[in-house]
Design an enzyme around this catalytic site. Structure first.
Site, PDB file in Angstrom:
ATOM      1  N   ARG A  99     -11.610 -29.241  79.677  1.00 12.26           N
ATOM      2  CA  ARG A  99     -12.678 -29.018  78.687  1.00 12.26           C
ATOM      3  C   ARG A  99     -13.852 -29.970  78.909  1.00 12.26           C
TER       4      ARG A  99
ATOM      5  N   ASN B 254       9.922 -30.368  74.413  1.00 12.60           N
ATOM      6  CA  ASN B 254      11.107 -31.231  74.537  1.00 12.60           C
ATOM      7  C   ASN B 254      11.796 -31.389  73.189  1.00 12.60           C
ATOM      8  N   CYS B 255      10.948 -31.613  72.179  1.00 11.12           N
ATOM      9  CA  CYS B 255      11.469 -31.955  70.865  1.00 11.12           C
ATOM     10  C   CYS B 255      12.192 -30.782  70.221  1.00 11.12           C
TER      11      CYS B 255
ATOM     12  N   THR C 238      -4.345 -48.240  84.579  1.00 10.96           N
ATOM     13  CA  THR C 238      -3.478 -49.272  85.131  1.00 10.96           C
ATOM     14  C   THR C 238      -4.351 -50.343  85.791  1.00 10.96           C
TER      15      THR C 238
ATOM     16  N   ALA D  93      -1.946 -44.196  83.262  1.00  8.96           N
ATOM     17  CA  ALA D  93      -0.552 -43.908  82.925  1.00  8.96           C
ATOM     18  C   ALA D  93      -0.436 -43.732  81.424  1.00  8.96           C
TER      19      ALA D  93
ATOM     20  N   ASP E  76       5.920 -41.722  77.984  1.00  9.29           N
ATOM     21  CA  ASP E  76       7.147 -42.524  77.954  1.00  9.29           C
ATOM     22  C   ASP E  76       7.226 -43.542  79.086  1.00  9.29           C
TER      23      ASP E  76
ATOM     24  N   TYR F 289      -1.883 -35.740  42.961  1.00  7.66           N
ATOM     25  CA  TYR F 289      -0.782 -35.637  42.020  1.00  7.66           C
ATOM     26  C   TYR F 289      -0.896 -34.402  41.132  1.00  7.66           C
TER      27      TYR F 289
HETATM   28  C1  LIG Z   1      -2.704 -29.794  30.659  1.00  9.74           C
HETATM   29  C2  LIG Z   1      -3.097 -30.938  31.509  1.00  9.74           C
HETATM   30  C3  LIG Z   1      -2.670 -30.989  32.830  1.00  9.74           C
HETATM   31  C4  LIG Z   1      -3.039 -32.043  33.641  1.00  9.74           C
HETATM   32  N1  LIG Z   1      -2.594 -32.077  34.928  1.00  9.74           N
HETATM   33  C5  LIG Z   1      -2.918 -33.116  35.717  1.00  9.74           C
HETATM   34  C6  LIG Z   1      -2.415 -33.210  37.024  1.00  9.74           C
HETATM   35  O1  LIG Z   1      -1.642 -32.350  37.458  1.00  9.74           O
HETATM   36  N2  LIG Z   1      -2.793 -34.263  37.786  1.00  9.74           N
HETATM   37  C7  LIG Z   1      -3.637 -35.221  37.311  1.00  9.74           C
HETATM   38  O2  LIG Z   1      -3.926 -36.154  38.050  1.00  9.74           O
HETATM   39  N3  LIG Z   1      -4.120 -35.170  36.074  1.00  9.74           N
HETATM   40  C8  LIG Z   1      -3.787 -34.146  35.265  1.00  9.74           C
HETATM   41  N4  LIG Z   1      -4.261 -34.109  33.988  1.00  9.74           N
HETATM   42  C9  LIG Z   1      -5.179 -35.163  33.533  1.00  9.74           C
HETATM   43  C10 LIG Z   1      -4.435 -36.384  33.033  1.00  9.74           C
HETATM   44  O3  LIG Z   1      -3.468 -36.036  32.112  1.00  9.74           O
HETATM   45  C11 LIG Z   1      -5.434 -37.354  32.449  1.00  9.74           C
HETATM   46  O4  LIG Z   1      -6.359 -37.702  33.415  1.00  9.74           O
HETATM   47  C12 LIG Z   1      -4.805 -38.597  31.910  1.00  9.74           C
HETATM   48  O5  LIG Z   1      -3.854 -38.289  30.958  1.00  9.74           O
HETATM   49  C13 LIG Z   1      -5.880 -39.510  31.329  1.00  9.74           C
HETATM   50  O6  LIG Z   1      -5.295 -40.624  30.755  1.00  9.74           O
HETATM   51  P1  LIG Z   1      -5.954 -41.290  29.478  1.00  9.74           P
HETATM   52  O7  LIG Z   1      -5.089 -42.408  29.084  1.00  9.74           O
HETATM   53  O8  LIG Z   1      -7.377 -41.542  29.752  1.00  9.74           O
HETATM   54  O9  LIG Z   1      -5.921 -40.139  28.381  1.00  9.74           O
HETATM   55  P2  LIG Z   1      -4.677 -39.477  27.681  1.00  9.74           P
HETATM   56  O10 LIG Z   1      -3.511 -39.496  28.550  1.00  9.74           O
HETATM   57  O11 LIG Z   1      -5.146 -38.150  27.187  1.00  9.74           O
HETATM   58  O12 LIG Z   1      -4.401 -40.409  26.458  1.00  9.74           O
HETATM   59  C14 LIG Z   1      -5.399 -40.631  25.470  1.00  9.74           C
HETATM   60  C15 LIG Z   1      -4.745 -40.718  24.135  1.00  9.74           C
HETATM   61  O13 LIG Z   1      -5.619 -41.405  23.265  1.00  9.74           O
HETATM   62  C16 LIG Z   1      -5.515 -40.853  21.975  1.00  9.74           C
HETATM   63  N5  LIG Z   1      -6.701 -41.244  21.225  1.00  9.74           N
HETATM   64  C17 LIG Z   1      -7.970 -40.794  21.427  1.00  9.74           C
HETATM   65  N6  LIG Z   1      -8.813 -41.404  20.571  1.00  9.74           N
HETATM   66  C18 LIG Z   1      -8.064 -42.256  19.842  1.00  9.74           C
HETATM   67  C19 LIG Z   1      -8.375 -43.154  18.805  1.00  9.74           C
HETATM   68  N7  LIG Z   1      -9.627 -43.312  18.367  1.00  9.74           N
HETATM   69  N8  LIG Z   1      -7.378 -43.866  18.259  1.00  9.74           N
HETATM   70  C20 LIG Z   1      -6.089 -43.723  18.696  1.00  9.74           C
HETATM   71  N9  LIG Z   1      -5.762 -42.866  19.663  1.00  9.74           N
HETATM   72  C21 LIG Z   1      -6.732 -42.150  20.240  1.00  9.74           C
HETATM   73  C22 LIG Z   1      -5.380 -39.393  22.243  1.00  9.74           C
HETATM   74  O14 LIG Z   1      -4.775 -38.732  21.154  1.00  9.74           O
HETATM   75  C23 LIG Z   1      -4.527 -39.361  23.489  1.00  9.74           C
HETATM   76  O15 LIG Z   1      -3.161 -39.184  23.193  1.00  9.74           O
HETATM   77  C24 LIG Z   1      -3.883 -33.069  33.140  1.00  9.74           C
HETATM   78  C25 LIG Z   1      -4.313 -33.021  31.819  1.00  9.74           C
HETATM   79  C26 LIG Z   1      -3.916 -31.981  30.993  1.00  9.74           C
HETATM   80  C27 LIG Z   1      -4.390 -31.956  29.605  1.00  9.74           C
HETATM   81  C1  LIG Z   2       5.785 -44.582  31.697  1.00  7.31           C
HETATM   82  C2  LIG Z   2       4.684 -45.485  31.207  1.00  7.31           C
HETATM   83  C3  LIG Z   2       4.949 -45.821  29.766  1.00  7.31           C
HETATM   84  C4  LIG Z   2       4.602 -46.749  32.004  1.00  7.31           C
HETATM   85  O1  LIG Z   2       5.805 -47.490  31.897  1.00  7.31           O
HETATM   86  P1  LIG Z   2       6.214 -48.574  33.003  1.00  7.31           P
HETATM   87  O2  LIG Z   2       7.316 -49.376  32.504  1.00  7.31           O
HETATM   88  O3  LIG Z   2       5.000 -49.293  33.438  1.00  7.31           O
HETATM   89  O4  LIG Z   2       6.820 -47.660  34.128  1.00  7.31           O
HETATM   90  P2  LIG Z   2       6.303 -47.352  35.577  1.00  7.31           P
HETATM   91  O5  LIG Z   2       7.317 -46.420  36.095  1.00  7.31           O
HETATM   92  O6  LIG Z   2       4.912 -46.906  35.571  1.00  7.31           O
HETATM   93  O7  LIG Z   2       6.332 -48.766  36.308  1.00  7.31           O
HETATM   94  C5  LIG Z   2       7.432 -49.211  36.951  1.00  7.31           C
HETATM   95  C6  LIG Z   2       7.391 -50.690  37.107  1.00  7.31           C
HETATM   96  O8  LIG Z   2       8.539 -51.029  37.849  1.00  7.31           O
HETATM   97  C7  LIG Z   2       8.185 -51.536  39.105  1.00  7.31           C
HETATM   98  N1  LIG Z   2       9.107 -50.923  40.021  1.00  7.31           N
HETATM   99  C8  LIG Z   2       9.212 -49.644  40.404  1.00  7.31           C
HETATM  100  N2  LIG Z   2      10.278 -49.493  41.187  1.00  7.31           N
HETATM  101  C9  LIG Z   2      10.861 -50.687  41.288  1.00  7.31           C
HETATM  102  C10 LIG Z   2      12.026 -51.173  41.937  1.00  7.31           C
HETATM  103  N3  LIG Z   2      12.836 -50.348  42.587  1.00  7.31           N
HETATM  104  N4  LIG Z   2      12.319 -52.469  41.831  1.00  7.31           N
HETATM  105  C11 LIG Z   2      11.553 -53.292  41.134  1.00  7.31           C
HETATM  106  N5  LIG Z   2      10.448 -52.901  40.481  1.00  7.31           N
HETATM  107  C12 LIG Z   2      10.122 -51.591  40.566  1.00  7.31           C
HETATM  108  C13 LIG Z   2       6.758 -51.211  39.312  1.00  7.31           C
HETATM  109  O9  LIG Z   2       6.177 -52.153  40.166  1.00  7.31           O
HETATM  110  C14 LIG Z   2       6.249 -51.242  37.905  1.00  7.31           C
HETATM  111  O10 LIG Z   2       6.111 -52.586  37.501  1.00  7.31           O
HETATM  112  P3  LIG Z   2       4.720 -53.388  37.443  1.00  7.31           P
HETATM  113  O11 LIG Z   2       3.719 -52.500  36.794  1.00  7.31           O
HETATM  114  O12 LIG Z   2       5.055 -54.613  36.653  1.00  7.31           O
HETATM  115  O13 LIG Z   2       4.380 -53.722  38.855  1.00  7.31           O
HETATM  116  C15 LIG Z   2       3.296 -44.796  31.344  1.00  7.31           C
HETATM  117  O14 LIG Z   2       2.967 -44.649  32.728  1.00  7.31           O
HETATM  118  C16 LIG Z   2       3.264 -43.438  30.717  1.00  7.31           C
HETATM  119  O15 LIG Z   2       3.216 -43.335  29.512  1.00  7.31           O
HETATM  120  N6  LIG Z   2       3.319 -42.345  31.501  1.00  7.31           N
HETATM  121  C17 LIG Z   2       3.347 -41.012  30.953  1.00  7.31           C
HETATM  122  C18 LIG Z   2       1.955 -40.499  30.619  1.00  7.31           C
HETATM  123  C19 LIG Z   2       1.184 -40.132  31.826  1.00  7.31           C
HETATM  124  O16 LIG Z   2       1.079 -40.886  32.765  1.00  7.31           O
HETATM  125  N7  LIG Z   2       0.595 -38.931  31.795  1.00  7.31           N
HETATM  126  C20 LIG Z   2      -0.143 -38.432  32.904  1.00  7.31           C
HETATM  127  C21 LIG Z   2       0.740 -38.027  34.009  1.00  7.31           C
HETATM  128  S1  LIG Z   2       1.789 -36.700  33.505  1.00  7.31           S
END
Ligand SMILES: Cc1cc2nc3c(=O)[nH]c(=O)nc-3n(C[C@H](O)[C@H](O)[C@H](O)COP(=O)(O)OP(=O)(O)OC[C@H]3O[C@@H](n4cnc5c(N)ncnc54)[C@H](O)[C@@H]3O)c2cc1C
Ligand SMILES: CC(C)(COP(=O)(O)OP(=O)(O)OC[C@H]1O[C@@H](n2cnc3c(N)ncnc32)[C@H](O)[C@@H]1OP(=O)(O)O)[C@@H](O)C(=O)NCCC(=O)NCCS
Ligand SMILES: Cc1cc2nc3c(=O)[nH]c(=O)nc-3n(C[C@H](O)[C@H](O)[C@H](O)COP(=O)(O)OP(=O)(O)OC[C@H]3O[C@@H](n4cnc5c(N)ncnc54)[C@H](O)[C@@H]3O)c2cc1C
Ligand SMILES: CC(C)(COP(=O)(O)OP(=O)(O)OC[C@H]1O[C@@H](n2cnc3c(N)ncnc32)[C@H](O)[C@@H]1OP(=O)(O)O)[C@@H](O)C(=O)NCCC(=O)NCCS
Lengths: 559, 559
Positions: A25, A45-46, A279, A286, A289, A433
């Site tokens: 090319r 080979n793989c 080389t 070269a 492997d 995610y």
């Molecule tokens: C249906 C759905 C699917 C999703 N799928 C994905 C995905 O696949 N991948 C991805 O990366 N992201 C996804 N997201 C986006 C993701 O969930 C958000 O980006 C993430 O949750 C944001 O985190 P946050 O803490 O900013 O808000 P949230 O997780 O929404 O938390 C905010 C919280 O604050 C509370 N709150 C608000 N105002 C106040 C107040 N004044 N006082 C007390 N509480 C309050 C609310 O009630 C809410 O529970 C999805 C979201 C939805 C809704």
């Molecule tokens: C679950 C939640 C309460 C966080 O709780 P958390 O105790 O921090 O749990 P996580 O699983 O995130 O963190 C695990 C911890 O264990 C540690 N850990 C993970 N695997 C480990 C292992 N095998 N050995 C030692 N430590 C480990 C991580 O380092 C982390 O600790 P650090 O933050 O002190 O470094 C919060 O993330 C949450 O509410 N999630 C749900 C809501 C959400 O994210 N919505 C959007 C997505 S659906």
């Protein structure tokens, strides 16, 4: 139109064929001659093990680019069954043996690219060449093994060597319903990995009744009255029968052609080259492997006998030979993966074991996490070990094992390593995610967070195989978990469920060196933080918890 | 033991709960109060669509960490149904409304972390709040939709907005055997992607008889005699009936609390923060959907309403608030993924469309390749578009679509972007390869090679939707391929199979601007190299070949 030069390439498969097509090319005018001592060029080979096992049903699928295609599409002068036998650097010519015509001839080159690969190691033992003893490097080998395994009444195979190819052969011969014996000199399968990480592989093998001889090398081949292989004798004296024997003992680089031409050979036995794969003689390249590469984790040259580097280096060498310039061959990390039944095991860079051998200071953390969100059906646990430099946090390597998502995590880490990344940078990678694909905090993040915690003294990790005697071991799992599966190798562990820990601190001695453990390390991390902030000066978290502890103890016992 | 301070967190889910747990691990002495205006903390927002569709069968799975666990294990003062209503920065206190007791009270803080998320956009249209019209943000919303879709006799749903959540809802409602109408203001589904990349998604939707209205926004909700939603009216005047309407129109950041407290709001409407997630007031942090992040591809602050960044930023803010220090929040690339029936579509960084809108010079290449070695059974084609800066080769973004291996490729590229990587560096990443997992030259390499070829002038790529009239278009596929599927939007393409090209150069005019095309671009690349070296001065390769051309033309027609 670029220069009309003659490029001769020795070896017509991964590195060689990649060099040839890219050279074309880059240079329509060049004469490009591809020498291959065997029958086939550009084959997969793989794929050979999978063809033997019948998973790849059509042999033809293994011929990635046929000689005909290389001739027609790329005007490459493909010369199969022709072997380069001597390089005359002064005259810039090559002696070639035509195995079909049984003739020798001389070939002039302007640029010479060597990609002669490697040869399977055959140990200097009795009857090593008896019928029924096989190595696997090319299609002819695969045909022979397949013939022997499928068409004869072979019922039992002995595979010697539990590296990548050995393990693939076990899986595929098992698919053909042979009984399998697997012998390996090292006390573990897949020696590039740290021992505890191979436990799930051994389990997968034992679950399928593969008979394992670990820490036991081959001493000789047994033969029957007709001189055919009938089994192997191991160094321990153990004897095992088998209708065929597969030697998967690694490879020896085909560097003799280069060596005889006075070209420099590197410390690991491969042909020494610069970043352009040149080389000591700049007109001779070269790759593959037979050569060495710049190896990321150490910054030194070493052999990495894998297809990816061979393909990429071949492509660049082809370009450089054809046009006088190319990008530099980047560092290679030694990233590799193998499937053993349902389990996948992958590695990049250094294991802790390798680091120790090299005298490189290495820390590690091992985490277990789901391959995608746990709340979404089908989540499978994977175990990820991250190895890094204690001073800088530079990522040195990683290993991962599980049934899903293993390749992705290792590829992400290998990519970070390509940039000389640290565990701190890894903690910030922005990965995709959604519930079917990952977690908001991916296993890669969890490993990186843990490594950062280690570096920052937030949580210190103890190797999963550590001797725990004399330490105050606190198991923070629930009573039910502890009684179902006590922490291996820690008979006097004190069980205090995490959620009771703050109330029961008085039961512990804050002045004793303390190790906390739980299921996989997450709860122990929380426990360690509670203890440290309550005056416990010396607290360590058992890496990977009871899960990986069990693996490590099983492997230690096996040694 | 660290300082006994009071940390108040507003919002108890992704960012807020992550901040709370990390704060506790860093500071046992702190008082940590987690305010959540709704019923649930720490639930899996991202799992809601799958719960509605029944793929996640148990509602309880969505409760990642219960309030009880947060209290017991982390001593977090979880206050559900309590809403922060005003920040008094001078007094360092917060007004809180207790929705259960219907009372207001004041709460003092030393550190305040805002993670109030975002609210689904509801357009100012007629009957927007009619029964049967839903948005989806929390468990209560999901319960309502599930109730309506499963327990009533709903047969048809109208989903408005074809972004990530809209598409997930279509998939899941289809799973419940509803007929679906999907309306989207943009002329394509999944607007963050370039239009041609969404073709396979649209096809997957149409194959399941989802009725698509693209380039058509919502004008109003229709209601029946009882005032329940019975369909939607679109801006085109088109009317479509439905038993329920889901609005998936994106989100508005909940930034009013911060704004009313005089904190700076960024250019994209999120709360402005520094690398420690501190607002203009260093005792007040903001993370998640309500805040802005440093965005890698532009180096500017912007909102990225995704769970990964919210979780990671929350964790760091929790640490900083609790201990006075933390790592900096790294750049966010906006990496995201969605599954639409079998198809997965993922993106990181900028699309070409976005880059144009921002006035950023961007080139792209689009390749198609198998997700693992083609010779190993089960290989599935994926299409990968790589977007990069023409001067520096810096990776600006990527998009990938296919049924397998999509997440891995985007994650590898997102990782390279995290290091400010160029396509040249990407070409050298050392990825794991065995036949069931990848290829010796991975799709990521192919895309990077192509991008390097573009940068080096080895092969110039033309956007797949380009206007080809006036150009000499050469289709180098076989006659059979060409007649089976002529190149879209190129009626007078000259068909010369690649392998005949060198002989038939005379049929072409070397002085005319020439575009070569084939199946996916690989053979055209070889053809382009032949033409260029034979005096054709102006040769371009149609990115992604006939495959992606078909997608691009279909999407262009749709506009
Ligand atoms: C249906 C759905 C699917 C999703 N799928 C994905 C995905 O696949 N991948 C991805 O990366 N992201 C996804 N997201 C986006 C993701 O969930 C958000 O980006 C993430 O949750 C944001 O985190 P946050 O803490 O900013 O808000 P949230 O997780 O929404 O938390 C905010 C919280 O604050 C509370 N709150 C608000 N105002 C106040 C107040 N004044 N006082 C007390 N509480 C309050 C609310 O009630 C809410 O529970 C999805 C979201 C939805 C809704
Ligand atoms: C679950 C939640 C309460 C966080 O709780 P958390 O105790 O921090 O749990 P996580 O699983 O995130 O963190 C695990 C911890 O264990 C540690 N850990 C993970 N695997 C480990 C292992 N095998 N050995 C030692 N430590 C480990 C991580 O380092 C982390 O600790 P650090 O933050 O002190 O470094 C919060 O993330 C949450 O509410 N999630 C749900 C809501 C959400 O994210 N919505 C959007 C997505 S659906
Ligand atoms: C069974 C098997 C499975 C494998 N699986 C994987 C895997 O899953 N992943 C992975 O990354 N790697 C794998 N590999 C390794 C990979 O195939 C090699 O790293 C790669 O092929 C090396 O490329 P090369 O060009 O150096 O050598 P080869 O591809 O072996 O090509 C060298 C060629 O040169 C020819 N030759 C040698 N000397 C001469 C001479 N003097 N004159 C003319 N021709 C000569 C040889 O006959 C040979 O055909 C596997 C290898 C085998 C054998
Ligand atoms: C197949 C083989 C002959 C190489 O042939 P090749 O023509 O270079 O084919 P590849 O698929 O490797 O390269 C594809 C080319 O198309 C380009 N390309 C890929 N997709 C493209 C697209 N959609 N549009 C434009 N160009 C594209 C690549 O950039 C590359 O060109 P370049 O090297 O000039 O940059 C050689 O790799 C080989 O023999 N492989 C089998 C042996 C082997 O590797 N064994 C070990 C593993 S089993």
């Amino acid at each position: 139109m670029p220069e009309k030069i003659t490029i001769v390439i020795v070896g017509g498969v991964a590195g060689g064929a990649s060099a040839a097509t890219r050279a074309r090319r880059m240079n329509e005018a060049a004469e490009i001659i591809l020498l291959e001592k065997d029958e086939h060029v550009s084959f997969a080979n793989c794929g050979l093990p999978y063809y033997i096992g019948g998973e790849i049903a059509e042999r033809q699928k293994l011929l990635v680019a046929t000689a005909d295609l290389l001739r027609k599409r790329f005007r490459i002068d493909v010369r199969a069954n022709q072997e380069a036998t001597r390089i005359d650097r002064a005259a810039k010519q090559l002696d070639v043996r035509d195995h079909l015509k049984n003739e020798d001839y001389t070939l002039a080159y302007d640029k010479l690219i060597l990609s002669p690969g490697a040869a399977p190691l055959v140990p200097p033992i009795e009857n090593a060449n008896a019928p029924g003893v096989f190595t696997l490097r090319n299609l002819a080998d695969a045909d022979k093994i397949r013939e022997h395994a499928v068409k004869t009444s072979a019922r039992k195979a002995v595979v010697v060597g539990a590296g990548f190819i050995g393990l693939e052969m076990v899986e595929q011969l098992h698919r053909l319903e042979l009984k399998i014996v697997l012998a390996e000199l090292q006390p573990q399968v897949l020696p590039p990995l740290d021992p505890e990480m191979t436990y799930p592989l051994e389990k997968a093998l034992r679950d399928r009744e593969v008979q394992l001889y670990l820490g036991d090398g081959i001493a000789g081949i047994l033969t029957d009255e007709r001189g055919n292989a009938s089994g192997v004798k191991l160094q321990s004296g153990e004897v095992t029968t088998g209708d065929l024997v597969i030697l998967g003992l690694g490879v020896r680089p085909n560097s003799q052609l280069a060596q005889e031409a006075g070209l420099e050979i590197g410390a690991t036995g491969g042909i020494a080259v610069n970043r352009f794969s040149q080389t000591a003689d700049p007109d001779i390249y070269a790759v593959g492997d037979a050569a060495e590469y710049p190896y990321g984790p150490t910054g030194k040259q070493q052999r990495v006998p894998l297809a990816g580097p061979a393909n990429r280096a071949g492509r660049l060498a082809g370009e450089h030979a054809a046009s006088g310039a190319s990008a530099e061959m980047p560092d290679v990390q030694g990233t590799a993966i193998v499937r053993v039944f349902q389990q996948a095991a992958a590695t990049t860079g250094l294991s802790v074991k390798m680091a120790r051998k090299l005298g490189i200071d290495a820390w590690s953390v091992t985490i277990a996490a789901n391959h995608h969100a746990g709340y979404y059906p089908g989540a499978k646990q994977l175990v990820l070990k991250l190895v890094f430099a204690p001073e800088t946090g530079k990522i040195l390597g990683a290993q991962c094992v599980g049934v899903a998502g293993v390749d992705k995590r290792i590829d992400v880490i290998a990519t970070a390593m390509q940039f000389g990344g640290t565990v701190r940078q890894l903690a910030g990678v922005d990965l995709s995610y959604a519930p079917p694909f990952g977690s908001a905090k991916d296993p890669v993040h969890m490993a990186a967070f843990s490594a950062c915690n280690y570096l920052d003294g937030v949580d210190l990790f103890l190797d999963s195989d550590a001797n725990l005697s004399g330490q105050q071991v606190v198991d923070v799992r629930t009573e039910k978990e502890v009684s179902a599966k006590p922490l291996a190798g820690a008979d006097d562990a004190i069980a205090i469920p995490l959620d009771d820990l703050r109330e029961r601190l008085g039961e512990l001695d804050q002045d004793r060196p303390t190790v906390v453990s739980c299921g996989v390390g997450v709860r122990a991390h929380v426990a360690a933080r509670i203890l440290r902030q309550n005056g416990f000066a010396d607290v360590q978290n058992l890496s990977g918890g009871a899960l990986v502890r069990e693996w490590a103890i099983a492997q230690r016992t096996a040694e």
